[in-house]
Design a protein around this motif. Structure first.
Motif, PDB file in Angstrom:
ATOM      1  N   TYR A   1       2.368   1.751  -3.586  1.00 14.24           N
ATOM      2  CA  TYR A   1       1.446   2.288  -4.586  1.00 14.24           C
ATOM      3  C   TYR A   1       1.180   3.782  -4.343  1.00 14.24           C
ATOM      4  O   TYR A   1       1.078   4.562  -5.299  1.00 14.24           O
TER       5      TYR A   1
ATOM      6  N   GLN B   1       0.829  -1.203   0.000  1.00 13.26           N
ATOM      7  CA  GLN B   1       0.000   0.000   0.000  1.00 13.26           C
ATOM      8  C   GLN B   1       0.867   1.258   0.000  1.00 13.26           C
ATOM      9  O   GLN B   1       0.586   2.224  -0.712  1.00 13.26           O
TER      10      GLN B   1
ATOM     11  N   GLY C   1     -12.225   1.493  -8.162  1.00 13.96           N
ATOM     12  CA  GLY C   1     -11.472   0.596  -7.302  1.00 13.96           C
ATOM     13  C   GLY C   1     -11.734  -0.862  -7.599  1.00 13.96           C
ATOM     14  O   GLY C   1     -11.305  -1.746  -6.840  1.00 13.96           O
TER      15      GLY C   1
ATOM     16  N   PRO D   1      -8.675   4.430  -4.807  1.00 13.70           N
ATOM     17  CA  PRO D   1      -8.754   4.044  -6.220  1.00 13.70           C
ATOM     18  C   PRO D   1      -8.139   5.073  -7.166  1.00 13.70           C
ATOM     19  O   PRO D   1      -7.535   4.716  -8.182  1.00 13.70           O
TER      20      PRO D   1
ATOM     21  N   CYS E   1      -4.664   4.426  -8.080  1.00 13.46           N
ATOM     22  CA  CYS E   1      -4.331   3.089  -8.602  1.00 13.46           C
ATOM     23  C   CYS E   1      -4.863   2.816 -10.002  1.00 13.46           C
ATOM     24  O   CYS E   1      -4.610   1.737 -10.551  1.00 13.46           O
TER      25      CYS E   1
ATOM     26  N   HIS F   1      -3.170   0.351 -12.806  1.00 17.96           N
ATOM     27  CA  HIS F   1      -2.338  -0.744 -12.322  1.00 17.96           C
ATOM     28  C   HIS F   1      -3.002  -2.084 -12.653  1.00 17.96           C
ATOM     29  O   HIS F   1      -4.212  -2.166 -12.878  1.00 17.96           O
TER      30      HIS F   1
ATOM     31  N   VAL G   1      -7.097  -1.831 -12.817  1.00 16.79           N
ATOM     32  CA  VAL G   1      -7.867  -1.041 -11.852  1.00 16.79           C
ATOM     33  C   VAL G   1      -8.587   0.103 -12.555  1.00 16.79           C
ATOM     34  O   VAL G   1      -7.998   0.830 -13.363  1.00 16.79           O
TER      35      VAL G   1
ATOM     36  N   GLU H   1      -8.886  -5.940  -4.580  1.00 17.26           N
ATOM     37  CA  GLU H   1      -9.802  -4.817  -4.403  1.00 17.26           C
ATOM     38  C   GLU H   1      -9.730  -4.194  -3.009  1.00 17.26           C
ATOM     39  O   GLU H   1      -9.862  -2.968  -2.864  1.00 17.26           O
TER      40      GLU H   1
ATOM     41  N   ILE I   1      -6.723  -1.934  -2.800  1.00 16.52           N
ATOM     42  CA  ILE I   1      -6.945  -0.792  -3.692  1.00 16.52           C
ATOM     43  C   ILE I   1      -7.824   0.249  -3.003  1.00 16.52           C
ATOM     44  O   ILE I   1      -7.554   1.458  -3.046  1.00 16.52           O
TER      45      ILE I   1
END
Length: 393
Positions: free
Chosen positions: A232, A229, A367, A262, A265, A268, A363, A254, A257
């Motif tokens: 990202y 996390q 999300g 979201p 991301c 990705h 993604v 999910e 994410i």
């Protein structure tokens, strides 16, 4: 939480447990973390398990007897996994365990499971190169996610790969496989970097700076848990654009994410057999039931789905075996087919792994994952990559 949970209700999962108790119940162990750096995916494993057990018990159980879970929270610690597995198999008199997410935790309890001739049901993707007669593997093997992802990335993004992972067995082995695939197809691995399982933000910042400097076509990440996390988030804060240089993963789902955001991301990529957007009747029912149980905003992930369908497999095998005896259960489950939320799955009698349908998702702004590719049929598991053919689809 470090004590026993005699039903899922008392594990902060709500009050609609449906679990039974008493000598007539089928007692099983459940080992998934709700604390520690792996709490998001393991809580999803736990919830998928809870939902399936409750549905089975509300429908009358197996052969008229409820499934009774005996649960511990190993807090993402291999040592606690080892300790609680030993307790389940000795003090609690359990012989069947549903549990583990990371390979370090699975390896921590495997010797105990084999020594006690117990049965572990393992719902997570992993690096392969393992077979135990005492394990049913229901997550993806490398030939069901890594091979397909390598081809997709090379065709759509380019030949220069940056490999980054957490510093334990699964990332090292997965990166070894990815390096082999990329180089065999004429690609290049520009760097291979590892972070601690619980990295400091500064360590992640330095890794992202190295990614920017080397300018790969794609980043293949086997960073897991809270570290993923952070990666990202910092990737986007550094101004790197997933639409042109995505982070591609086998583990990012999910739930994480949503935790990252979201908007950070979009673009990705994850390769997995299941996303919540899979369009099957079984999945529509599963998503509806899962969100009715855990909340309308609850993310539905590959971790929840595999944990859910392996309980269904277990119940089917138990109904035929009429016993929790390990060998009778294994004999009953091998070759079994089931309409799982992801599609039709089958336990391979050759290696105790599961036929799964590889998919690749990207993604979106909600999300969720838009499925951008999927195999035409379920792929036979090949955990040792004996049939090391690049294009299985």
């Amino acid at each position: 939480m470090s004590g026993t949970v005699q039903n899922f209700a008392s594990a902060d999962m709500g009050s609609n447990s449906g679990s039974g108790s008493g000598s007539a119940a089928w007692r099983v162990g459940v080992l998934f973390s709700r604390k520690g750096h792996m709490r998001e995916p393991e809580t999803e494993h736990f919830r998928g398990t809870a939902l399936a057990v409750e549905e089975i018990n509300l429908a009358g159980g197996v052969l008229g007897r409820p499934i009774e879970p005996v649960c511990y929270d190993p807090e993402s610690s291999p040592e606690l996994y080892r300790r609680y597995a030993e307790r389940l198999l000795t003090e609690d008199g359990i012989s069947t365990i549903f549990g583990c997410c990371t390979s370090s935790c699975r390896k921590a309890i495997l010797a105990t499971v084999e020594r006690r001739n117990a049965l572990l049901w393992y719902p997570s993707l992993y690096e392969g190169f393992e077979y135990s007669p005492n394990v049913i593997y229901t997550g993806a093997a490398p030939n069901q996610n890594s091979l397909q992802l390598a081809r997709h990335l090379l065709l759509n993004y380019g030949p220069r790969f940056y490999l980054i992972g957490s510093d334990y067995i699964y990332p090292h082995e997965s990166n070894r496989i990815m390096r082999d695939l990329v180089m065999r197809e004429g690609g290049e691995v520009v760097a291979e970097t590892y972070l601690p399982e619980q990295p400091h933000q500064d360590q992640v910042v330095r890794a992202v700076e190295d990614i920017r400097r080397r300018a790969p076509s794609v980043v293949f990440s086997t960073v897991v848990g809270q570290g993923a996390q952070v990666l990202y988030r910092i990737f986007r804060e550094a101004g790197l654009d997933p639409r042109t240089m995505p982070i591609a993963s086998l583990t990012m789902a999910e739930g994480e994410i949503r935790a990252i955001g979201p908007e950070l991301c979009v673009g990705h990529i994850t390769s997995a057999p299941y996303f919540s957007t899979v369009d099957t009747p079984a999945n529509h029912r599963f998503v509806e039931a899962y969100r009715a149980r855990f909340g309308t905003d609850a993310p539905v992930t590959m971790y929840a789905e595999a944990a859910y369908f392996q309980i269904r497999l277990f119940a089917d095998a138990l109904a035929r075996a009429k016993s929790l005896d390990t060998q009778r259960l294994v004999d009953a489950v091998l070759g079994t087919e089931l309409d799982a939320p992801q599609g039709r799955i089958r336990v391979d009698p050759d290696n105790n792994h599961t036929y799964l349908l590889p998919r690749i998702g990207m993604v979106n702004e909600h999300g969720d994952f838009d499925i951008v590719w999927e195999a035409k049929a379920p792929v036979k598991p090949d955990p040792y990559l004996v049939d090391h053919i690049y294009d299985h689809a």
